[in-house]
Design an enzyme around this catalytic site. Structure first.
Site, PDB file in Angstrom:
ATOM      1  CD  GLU A 148    -108.199  -7.948  16.644  1.00 38.32           C
ATOM      2  OE1 GLU A 148    -108.169  -9.126  16.204  1.00 38.32           O
ATOM      3  OE2 GLU A 148    -107.253  -7.406  17.227  1.00 38.32           O
ATOM      4  CD  GLU A 183    -106.718 -11.512  19.997  1.00 36.63           C
ATOM      5  OE1 GLU A 183    -107.786 -11.526  19.370  1.00 36.63           O
ATOM      6  OE2 GLU A 183    -105.679 -12.070  19.588  1.00 36.63           O
TER       7      GLU A 183
END
Length: 459
Positions: free
Chosen positions: A361, A164
């Protein structure tokens, strides 16, 4: 019964700084989180810092056994840059011994390691030089990556460069949730560009490293962007939000080039980052083999009716929209929208060459989860089971329609330390008792997920 593809990756995800603990021993140097907690412990929930976290440094064998008991066949975590190369140059043998033992244990128990290199844990020695704002960070990261490939490439066959990257850009340079907590869009864009360059140079090192014959990726948080209405202004807000927050990283990492619209916008607003000749060629020549996708909630936007034209930020072009029909996680405050996982799948299929990808995720955080513990000490987390199952339904649909998804990982395996929130919200298949030597207790979701994995199917 909805069957998933053969050899589907069922697993969980975590990171070194959020689970290892042992933050300042055995040669590890401070990260920005260690430094920040030392300076401002009151900013962290219950003043719980990164020193101990979930104690995986000492309990990894126990955790890996639990993974095998649960029938997980894959697990994604990260290597700590500050543990492996405390000064950025010198290999820490204690770290090598720990990681080799950990990764070997995973493989021995039938759990494929997917190893990420950077999960928000900037070395303090590099932050003191400017962190990702400093061009030196690009080559420093490439050296670290090459070192990891050489030391562990015989065990680890699937790698990721960053987790991320938009988060450390936004939270550190357009907010105050990550160190250094400044608000400067031009600096944020420079940080973003150097991050993409660091990624590309790490991929280049991977291709050249004779010790690794695996595959390399990057993990992006790809929230689908939805407009408030079909109104032209709201649709333009959606396009710009997607351009600035999604495509600005997705395009160079997957396609090898920045969107022309993004370059034009930055040029018009005098926000173009500093580059070195040949940079764009390096990005173009070092695309990934597969993609990791983190998905928690969608991004809903509308037209910004009062834009600040003097200080340009992403908020100049759009603002958030609170969808009145949303389903909410009452324990965390985030929208639950499993349909978004289908929209992401189709976008990768239709716009990004249908490259291999996996859900790296997905999950839900719950504050005060201890109130759901039964007489046997098991958290009855039916809400998490429902959350996972709903998302898997839409993921399965996308696979049936041709999306090239090969796995699903829940965040996370055992409850982890979550930055400024510490242990406020719990996410894991296993509960950690911080008051009882980090003892692990299964949650009901762990039993449910074991059944899903063994059947390779959902109802």
């Amino acid at each position: 019964m909805r069957k998933f593809p053969e050899n589907f990756f069922w697993g969980a995800a975590a990171s070194a700084p959020q689970t290892e603990g042992a933050a300042l021993i055995d040669g590890k140097s401070p990260s920005t989180w260690d430094y920040w907690f030392e300076k401002e412990p009151e900013r962290f929930f219950n003043q719980v810092g990164p020193k101990d976290t979930s104690n995986v440094y000492y309990q990894y064998k126990e955790d890996v056994q639990l993974m095998q008991d649960m029938s997980l066949n894959s697990y994604r975590t990260s290597i700590s840059w500050t543990r492996l190369l405390p000064d950025g140059k010198t290999v820490n043998q204690s770290a090598v011994d720990y990681y080799r033992a950990y990764f070997t244990e995973l493989k021995a128990k039938g759990v494929e390691p997917i190893m990420n290199l950077f999960h928000f844990d900037m070395p303090m020695w590099l932050m003191e030089k400017g962190g990702w704002e400093n061009r030196e960070s690009v080559d420093a990261f490439a050296f670290y990556a090459d070192t990891a490939f050489t030391l562990f490439g015989d065990i680890v066959k699937k790698w990721a460069t960053f987790n991320e990257p938009m988060v450390h850009i936004e939270c550190g340079y357009l907010g105050d949730a990550h160190y250094p907590g400044v608000h400067d869009y031009k600096r944020a864009i420079q940080v973003g560009f150097h991050t993409v360059m660091a990624h590309a140079k790490a991929v280049a090192a991977f291709r050249q490293n004779k010790h690794n014959d695996g595959e390399i990726s990057c993990i992006l948080n790809l929230s689908p962007v939805y407009a408030k209405s079909q109104d032209e202004k709201d649709q333009e807000a959606r396009r710009l939000a997607d351009l600035l927050l999604i495509r600005s990283l997705l395009d160079p990492i997957v396609l090898g080039s920045f969107p022309e619209e993004l370059i034009a916008l930055y040029k018009e607003t005098d926000l173009l980052p500093e580059m070195v000749e040949g940079d764009l060629e390096i990005i173009a020549n070092n695309k990934i083999d597969f993609l990791g996708v983190n998905y928690y909630q969608p991004l809903r936007v509308q037209h910004q009716d009062n834009p600040n034209l003097e200080t340009i930020t992403p908020g100049t072009y759009f603002k958030g929209y609170d969808w009145p029909e949303k389903r909410i996680n009452p324990h965390r405050g985030w929208e639950i929208y499993p349909e978004g996982i289908y929209d992401i799948s189709m976008r990768i299929k239709n716009d990004y060459g249908n490259l291999p990808w996996f859900i790296s995720e997905n999950g839900m955080g719950v504050e005060g989860e201890e109130k759901f513990i039964d007489e046997q000490g098991i958290v009855q987390d039916d809400y998490r089971i429902e959350f996972i199952e709903d998302h898997l339904q839409f993921l399965h649909q996308s696979i049936e329609e041709g999306s090239n998804c090969f796995g699903y990982h829940l965040w996370t395996f055992v409850d982890c330390w979550s930055w400024l929130n510490a242990y406020k919200n719990r996410y894991g298949f296993y509960r950690i008792d911080l008051d009882d030597n980090f003892k692990r207790y299964p949650k009901q979701s762990s039993f449910w997920m074991k059944d899903v994995i063994e059947r390779n199917a959902i109802n």
